[in-house]
Scaffold this motif. Structure first.
Motif, PDB file in Angstrom:
ATOM      1  N   ALA A 287       0.840  -1.210   0.000  1.00  0.00           N
ATOM      2  CA  ALA A 287       0.000   0.000   0.000  1.00  0.00           C
ATOM      3  C   ALA A 287       0.870   1.254   0.000  1.00  0.00           C
ATOM      4  O   ALA A 287       0.560   2.255  -0.659  1.00  0.00           O
ATOM      5  CB  ALA A 287      -0.936  -0.011   1.207  1.00  0.00           C
ATOM      6  N   MET A 290       2.206   1.860  -3.510  1.00  0.00           N
ATOM      7  CA  MET A 290       1.125   2.323  -4.388  1.00  0.00           C
ATOM      8  C   MET A 290       0.772   3.783  -4.092  1.00  0.00           C
ATOM      9  O   MET A 290       0.621   4.594  -5.010  1.00  0.00           O
ATOM     10  CB  MET A 290      -0.094   1.419  -4.133  1.00  0.00           C
ATOM     11  CG  MET A 290      -1.200   1.606  -5.097  1.00  0.00           C
ATOM     12  SD  MET A 290      -0.689   0.961  -6.711  1.00  0.00           S
ATOM     13  CE  MET A 290      -2.169   1.337  -7.632  1.00  0.00           C
ATOM     14  N   ALA A 291       0.666   4.119  -2.811  1.00  0.00           N
ATOM     15  CA  ALA A 291       0.304   5.499  -2.433  1.00  0.00           C
ATOM     16  C   ALA A 291       1.395   6.452  -2.893  1.00  0.00           C
ATOM     17  O   ALA A 291       1.120   7.526  -3.439  1.00  0.00           O
ATOM     18  CB  ALA A 291       0.121   5.596  -0.921  1.00  0.00           C
ATOM     19  N   THR A 300      -5.388   4.382  -4.327  1.00  0.00           N
ATOM     20  CA  THR A 300      -4.737   3.319  -3.548  1.00  0.00           C
ATOM     21  C   THR A 300      -5.748   2.483  -2.769  1.00  0.00           C
ATOM     22  O   THR A 300      -5.408   1.442  -2.210  1.00  0.00           O
ATOM     23  CB  THR A 300      -3.706   3.941  -2.571  1.00  0.00           C
ATOM     24  OG1 THR A 300      -2.911   4.867  -3.304  1.00  0.00           O
ATOM     25  CG2 THR A 300      -2.768   2.906  -1.974  1.00  0.00           C
ATOM     26  N   THR A 303      -5.920  -1.349  -3.238  1.00  0.00           N
ATOM     27  CA  THR A 303      -4.731  -2.010  -2.687  1.00  0.00           C
ATOM     28  C   THR A 303      -4.804  -2.045  -1.161  1.00  0.00           C
ATOM     29  O   THR A 303      -4.502  -3.060  -0.531  1.00  0.00           O
ATOM     30  CB  THR A 303      -3.454  -1.244  -3.103  1.00  0.00           C
ATOM     31  OG1 THR A 303      -3.543  -0.983  -4.488  1.00  0.00           O
ATOM     32  CG2 THR A 303      -2.209  -2.037  -2.799  1.00  0.00           C
TER      33      THR A 303
END
Ligand code: ASP
Length: 441
Positions: A287, A290-291, A300, A303
């Protein structure tokens, strides 16, 4: 994904992809041109003419377009956010805990950032004459916006003024706290009356949010030109000082974010959820990545939901609730960034903010965490409005925009990890709720 997150994800993202590069180019070119003017022709009349009739007005128009959209955006985002919180009726206790947790932890976050910026004072020491000049220009430009803002009240009056006696007047004065109060109240009303007609009204308000997001996306397309103008104006007047101050600002933002991430979050996890912070950070790595790369909490969200389910193994219902709300409402990184930015620019322009002013900034930052869309650059319109509210030239936002993408990636990571910490804590606190035990996953 919940409605607001879905809507924000669909609406044009702010500062995405190629635009980000164009903004950076505008920032660099504007700074170089301004520094050249500062070094080669200091105080020349033609520079003043250029600033007064060309670069100044272009920047002003860009800011006014942003201001124009802030009230509809904030109002609709808050109303929809509150209405959604109440939708999951059987999770009422979870909702209440999430709300209390969000307010307290956002308060801690903002307090850390405001302390950091007050202790380290990254914006101090700018040439006072140049600052005052710019302040006067900015003051004129923003006169319509600042006029009759909540600054006119002090002490207990400021507190009372949070409750507007006339919501239209509050909107027309850009009295942001009063408008937020009305929006929260209106959202609660919308929760209490559930008829076909209020459903339609809610849909319409969601529509306003979608339109406002799209329009902000369009206005941001003008950012590269506006940033060029802002940076030209600023660096032609402040010279090299500007770059030094800007690096100090980036340092303070990163420091404040790091304290929350590696100091406060581990404590919350250990004390309230009895979870090993190292294991938590390892399990939530996906995460974070992704963020960081998308700079959007909403993007995000899928995820984060998967991480909560597969890695942290949290009860599905609680995780879904906390994370979907959190993607728009619990934004620690955003709240901290807004606090540091407003105070840094106040220092930069030599605006003395009293304790009451700082408390006002703090309160707005906490609330703005709820009203800021989880998309790249979502906090920018809110910062522009807070600046005008405390009498700091909103042009200052030009300074920030050049370094915003990187800071956005960092603060979004904190936003998302903060939501996951919240989900972990609320799950631990709610583990004895009968409804969760029975229908938990
Ligand atoms: N990009 C942030 C987020 O999506 C919002 C912001 O602070 O601009 O969480």
């Amino acid at each position: 994904m919940n409605d607001a997150a879905e809507m924000a994800a669909e609406a044009a993202p702010i500062g995405h992809g190629k635009l980000q590069w164009r903004i950076l180019i505008g920032f660099v070119l504007g700074t170089i041109a301004g520094l050249a003017a500062y070094s080669l022709a200091p105080g020349a009349a033609w520079i003043e003419t250029l600033v007064t009739y060309v670069t100044g007005p272009i920047g002003q128009i860009f800011l006014r377009l942003l201001f124009m959209l802030v009230i509809p955006l904030l109002f609709s985002a808050l109303v929809v956010g509150i209405a959604e919180m109440g939708e999951v009726r059987e999770l009422r206790n979870v909702g209440l805990r999430t709300l209390v947790y969000t307010v307290i932890v956002s308060g801690i976050a903002v307090a850390i950032s405001i302390t950091a910026v007050n202790v380290l004072r990254p914006g101090d020491g700018v040439d006072p004459v140049a600052a005052r000049e710019l302040l006067a220009q900015g003051g004129e430009g923003a006169a319509g916006i600042v006029e009759a803002s909540s600054k006119s009240e002090a002490g207990i009056g400021q507190l009372i003024a949070i409750v507007p006696n006339n919501v239209i007047a509050a909107m027309s004065n850009n009295d942001i706290l009063a408008v937020m109060f009305f929006a929260l109240f209106f959202g609660i009303g919308l929760l209490l009356v559930q008829t076909p007609r209020t459903e339609t009204l809610k849909d319409a308000i969601e529509g306003v949010f979608e339109v406002a997001m799209r329009l902000i996306g369009m206005v941001i397309q003008l950012a590269p030109i506006a940033i060029f103008c802002f940076m030209f104006n600023l660096s032609a007047q402040f010279g090299w000082d500007l770059l030094v101050k800007l690096s100090a600002f980036v340092g303070v933002v990163l420091l404040a974010l790091a304290i929350q991430m590696f100091g406060v979050f581990p404590l919350l996890l250990k004390l309230l959820a009895n979870k090993n912070p190292v294991a938590f950070f390892r399990e939530t790595r996906e995460a974070s990545v992704m963020a960081f790369s998308t700079a959007s909490s909403n993007a995000t969200l899928p995820t984060a939901l998967r991480v909560a389910d597969e890695q942290l193994k949290l009860p599905g219902k609680i995780a879904r609730f906390v994370l979907t709300i959190g993607a728009t409402a619990n934004q620690n990184g955003t709240a901290m960034f807004e606090g540091v930015t407003v105070l840094f620019l106040a220092q930069f322009f030599g605006v003395d903010l009293t304790i009451a002013d700082q408390a006002f900034v703090m309160l707005i930052c906490i609330l703005a965490g709820i009203g800021t869309a989880g998309v790249p650059g979502g906090s920018l319109p809110v910062i522009a409005l807070i600046l005008a509210g405390v009498g700091v030239p909103p042009e200052g936002i030009g300074l920030i925009l050049g370094v915003d993408r990187f800071l956005d990636m960092c603060r979004t990571t904190l936003n998302v990890i903060g939501d996951l910490v919240c989900a972990q804590v609320i799950s631990a606190l709610s583990s004895k709720d009968p409804v969760i035990v029975i229908e938990g996953t």
